[in-house]
Design a protein around this motif. Sequence first.
Motif, PDB file in Angstrom:
ATOM      1  N   ARG A  18       1.398  21.390  -2.536  1.00 49.33           N
ATOM      2  CA  ARG A  18       0.240  20.877  -2.130  1.00 49.33           C
ATOM      3  C   ARG A  18       0.368  19.476  -2.352  1.00 49.33           C
ATOM      4  NH1 ARG A  18      -5.211  19.330  -3.660  1.00 49.33           N
ATOM      5  NH2 ARG A  18      -4.875  19.825  -5.862  1.00 49.33           N
ATOM      6  N   ALA A  19       0.285  18.834  -3.887  1.00 46.14           N
ATOM      7  CA  ALA A  19      -0.425  17.800  -4.702  1.00 46.14           C
ATOM      8  C   ALA A  19       0.751  16.492  -4.032  1.00 46.14           C
ATOM      9  CB  ALA A  19       0.032  17.818  -5.559  1.00 46.14           C
ATOM     10  N   ALA A  20       2.284  17.386  -3.735  1.00 45.94           N
ATOM     11  CA  ALA A  20       3.100  15.819  -2.906  1.00 45.94           C
ATOM     12  C   ALA A  20       2.167  16.333  -1.602  1.00 45.94           C
ATOM     13  CB  ALA A  20       4.614  16.957  -3.261  1.00 45.94           C
ATOM     14  N   THR A  21       1.976  16.521  -0.636  1.00 45.70           N
ATOM     15  CA  THR A  21       1.708  16.559   0.772  1.00 45.70           C
ATOM     16  C   THR A  21       0.463  16.294   0.722  1.00 45.70           C
ATOM     17  OG1 THR A  21       2.747  19.190   0.959  1.00 45.70           O
ATOM     18  CG2 THR A  21       1.517  18.093   2.637  1.00 45.70           C
ATOM     19  N   PHE A  22      -0.124  16.268  -0.099  1.00 50.03           N
ATOM     20  CA  PHE A  22      -2.047  15.225  -0.123  1.00 50.03           C
ATOM     21  C   PHE A  22      -1.129  14.173  -0.988  1.00 50.03           C
ATOM     22  CE2 PHE A  22      -5.853  14.423  -1.680  1.00 50.03           C
ATOM     23  CZ  PHE A  22      -6.557  14.399  -0.532  1.00 50.03           C
ATOM     24  N   GLY A  23      -0.380  13.628  -1.704  1.00 49.85           N
ATOM     25  CA  GLY A  23      -0.576  12.528  -2.181  1.00 49.85           C
ATOM     26  C   GLY A  23       0.885  11.418  -1.039  1.00 49.85           C
ATOM     27  N   ALA A  24       1.438  11.985  -0.906  1.00 45.61           N
ATOM     28  CA  ALA A  24       2.817  11.568   0.504  1.00 45.61           C
ATOM     29  C   ALA A  24       1.292  10.883   1.554  1.00 45.61           C
ATOM     30  CB  ALA A  24       3.280  12.523   0.823  1.00 45.61           C
ATOM     31  N   MET A  25       0.560  12.188   2.619  1.00 52.76           N
ATOM     32  CA  MET A  25      -0.195  11.574   3.863  1.00 52.76           C
ATOM     33  C   MET A  25      -0.718  10.660   3.287  1.00 52.76           C
ATOM     34  SD  MET A  25       0.988  12.811   6.332  1.00 52.76           S
ATOM     35  CE  MET A  25       1.636  13.779   6.682  1.00 52.76           C
ATOM     36  N   ASP A  26      -1.571  10.535   2.026  1.00 55.28           N
ATOM     37  CA  ASP A  26      -2.502   9.478   1.393  1.00 55.28           C
ATOM     38  C   ASP A  26      -2.231   8.970   1.261  1.00 55.28           C
ATOM     39  OD1 ASP A  26      -5.625   8.834   1.322  1.00 55.28           O
ATOM     40  OD2 ASP A  26      -4.932   9.553  -0.841  1.00 55.28           O
ATOM     41  N   GLY A  27      -1.495   8.462   1.023  1.00 56.34           N
ATOM     42  CA  GLY A  27      -0.265   7.231   0.906  1.00 56.34           C
ATOM     43  C   GLY A  27       0.015   6.354   2.072  1.00 56.34           C
ATOM     44  N   LEU A  28       0.361   6.782   2.726  1.00 55.16           N
ATOM     45  CA  LEU A  28       0.691   6.439   4.018  1.00 55.16           C
ATOM     46  C   LEU A  28      -0.683   5.845   4.859  1.00 55.16           C
ATOM     47  CD1 LEU A  28       3.897   9.025   5.684  1.00 55.16           C
ATOM     48  CD2 LEU A  28       3.619   6.453   5.556  1.00 55.16           C
ATOM     49  N   VAL A  29      -1.063   6.948   4.209  1.00 55.61           N
ATOM     50  CA  VAL A  29      -2.468   6.473   5.473  1.00 55.61           C
ATOM     51  C   VAL A  29      -3.672   5.040   4.707  1.00 55.61           C
ATOM     52  CG1 VAL A  29      -5.339   8.434   6.271  1.00 55.61           C
ATOM     53  CG2 VAL A  29      -2.538   9.148   6.279  1.00 55.61           C
ATOM     54  N   THR A  30      -3.809   6.023   3.623  1.00 52.76           N
ATOM     55  CA  THR A  30      -4.531   4.629   2.974  1.00 52.76           C
ATOM     56  C   THR A  30      -3.834   3.233   3.080  1.00 52.76           C
ATOM     57  OG1 THR A  30      -5.018   6.126   1.599  1.00 52.76           O
ATOM     58  CG2 THR A  30      -5.295   3.828   1.066  1.00 52.76           C
ATOM     59  N   ASN A  31      -3.052   2.593   2.903  1.00 47.43           N
ATOM     60  CA  ASN A  31      -1.894   1.416   2.794  1.00 47.43           C
ATOM     61  C   ASN A  31      -1.343   1.025   4.869  1.00 47.43           C
ATOM     62  OD1 ASN A  31      -2.085   0.709   0.914  1.00 47.43           O
ATOM     63  ND2 ASN A  31       0.454   0.650   0.862  1.00 47.43           N
ATOM     64  N   ILE A  32      -1.561   2.523   5.183  1.00 46.13           N
ATOM     65  CA  ILE A  32      -1.676   1.687   6.930  1.00 46.13           C
ATOM     66  C   ILE A  32      -3.029   0.965   7.168  1.00 46.13           C
ATOM     67  CG2 ILE A  32      -1.572   2.578   8.809  1.00 46.13           C
ATOM     68  CD1 ILE A  32       0.476   4.877   8.612  1.00 46.13           C
ATOM     69  N   ALA A  33      -3.662   2.628   6.750  1.00 43.84           N
ATOM     70  CA  ALA A  33      -5.279   1.453   7.206  1.00 43.84           C
ATOM     71  C   ALA A  33      -5.853   0.299   6.590  1.00 43.84           C
ATOM     72  CB  ALA A  33      -6.242   2.829   6.684  1.00 43.84           C
ATOM     73  N   LEU A  34      -5.043  -0.107   5.306  1.00 39.59           N
ATOM     74  CA  LEU A  34      -5.640  -1.496   4.385  1.00 39.59           C
ATOM     75  C   LEU A  34      -4.593  -2.477   4.787  1.00 39.59           C
ATOM     76  CD1 LEU A  34      -5.608   0.139   0.597  1.00 39.59           C
ATOM     77  CD2 LEU A  34      -6.873  -1.101   1.852  1.00 39.59           C
ATOM     78  N   ILE A  35      -3.830  -2.404   5.320  1.00 38.88           N
ATOM     79  CA  ILE A  35      -2.573  -3.579   6.169  1.00 38.88           C
ATOM     80  C   ILE A  35      -3.435  -3.551   7.322  1.00 38.88           C
ATOM     81  CG2 ILE A  35      -0.784  -3.788   6.747  1.00 38.88           C
ATOM     82  CD1 ILE A  35       0.337  -2.490   3.907  1.00 38.88           C
ATOM     83  N   ALA A  36      -3.912  -2.718   8.253  1.00 34.15           N
ATOM     84  CA  ALA A  36      -4.674  -2.708   9.122  1.00 34.15           C
ATOM     85  C   ALA A  36      -5.999  -3.357   9.557  1.00 34.15           C
ATOM     86  CB  ALA A  36      -4.301  -1.400  10.171  1.00 34.15           C
ATOM     87  N   GLY A  37      -6.588  -3.131   8.175  1.00 38.27           N
ATOM     88  CA  GLY A  37      -7.577  -3.683   8.307  1.00 38.27           C
ATOM     89  C   GLY A  37      -7.456  -5.503   7.602  1.00 38.27           C
ATOM     90  N   VAL A  38      -7.374  -5.405   7.017  1.00 33.71           N
ATOM     91  CA  VAL A  38      -6.944  -7.411   6.510  1.00 33.71           C
ATOM     92  C   VAL A  38      -6.068  -7.351   7.510  1.00 33.71           C
ATOM     93  CG1 VAL A  38      -5.632  -8.035   4.667  1.00 33.71           C
ATOM     94  CG2 VAL A  38      -6.784  -6.467   4.377  1.00 33.71           C
ATOM     95  N   GLY A  39      -4.986  -6.898   8.007  1.00 28.95           N
ATOM     96  CA  GLY A  39      -4.174  -7.606   8.871  1.00 28.95           C
ATOM     97  C   GLY A  39      -5.344  -8.386  10.057  1.00 28.95           C
ATOM     98  N   GLY A  40      -6.245  -7.331   9.848  1.00 31.07           N
ATOM     99  CA  GLY A  40      -7.281  -7.505  11.470  1.00 31.07           C
ATOM    100  C   GLY A  40      -7.890  -8.989  11.019  1.00 31.07           C
ATOM    101  N   ALA A  41      -8.064  -8.790   9.671  1.00 33.60           N
ATOM    102  CA  ALA A  41      -8.956 -10.563   9.352  1.00 33.60           C
ATOM    103  C   ALA A  41      -7.909 -11.678   9.084  1.00 33.60           C
ATOM    104  CB  ALA A  41      -9.932  -9.879   8.465  1.00 33.60           C
TER     105      ALA A  41
END
Length: 229
Positions: A18-41
């Motif tokens: 559970r921790a590994a699954t949640f960690g991997a998904m959270d890492g992907l979504v968090t950084n994709i969203a961060l990069i997309a948000g900053v990249g939009g600016a």
Amino acid sequence: MTVPVEHHHADVSGGGLRAATFGAMDGLVTNIALIAGVGGATADLHTLILTGVAGLVAGAISMAIGEYTSVRTQNEQVAAELAKERHELRVNPNGEADELVAAWTARGLPYDLARQVADVLKDNPEQALRVHAQEELGVVPDELPSPWTAAFSSFVCFAVGALIPLLPLLFGYEPLWAALVVGGLGLFATGAVIARLTARPWWRGGLRQLLLGGAAAGATYVIGSYLGA
């Protein structure tokens, strides 16, 4: 004579999956969203890399601390309930046996058999505690998840997931779409692997995670573009 068929089950109680699954998904979504948000600016490569690395480090540490704290707290709560149950077994063994008989007969077990097993358990306090824990708390006392395993799994898997959309930027490839495409492929692959582990269609799991991650990236990109303008 019927020959027993051996089969094995995956470990579903250790907390690592559970921790590994949640960690991997959270890492992907968090950084994709961060990069997309900053990249939009901004399209500045250095800023995007700094954002991604900061998100990776901060997120991995936060996930590890959060998982350790939550699992340890849960285990401490279970330990407190087990202490109560152990006390009840010591001071009121007959009443605790009656509880087991009532629970088992409610599920269709013959009364005589339920009474016989409950009476046998009275002579073995530790086994009685194990059975009561399973019946009343839904846990196995000696198979509780390890907070350290959960923390380590979360840290490593979050970091790996967060690194995937960073790779094109770290190699000097500036277009934002490249990071998003690589991140999207990571989301689909991770979702597909998890689906296979749970015996579900791989393509459905991959597509679901891709759509969810894409929605998060789209939202942050729009917000970043608006604020940047």
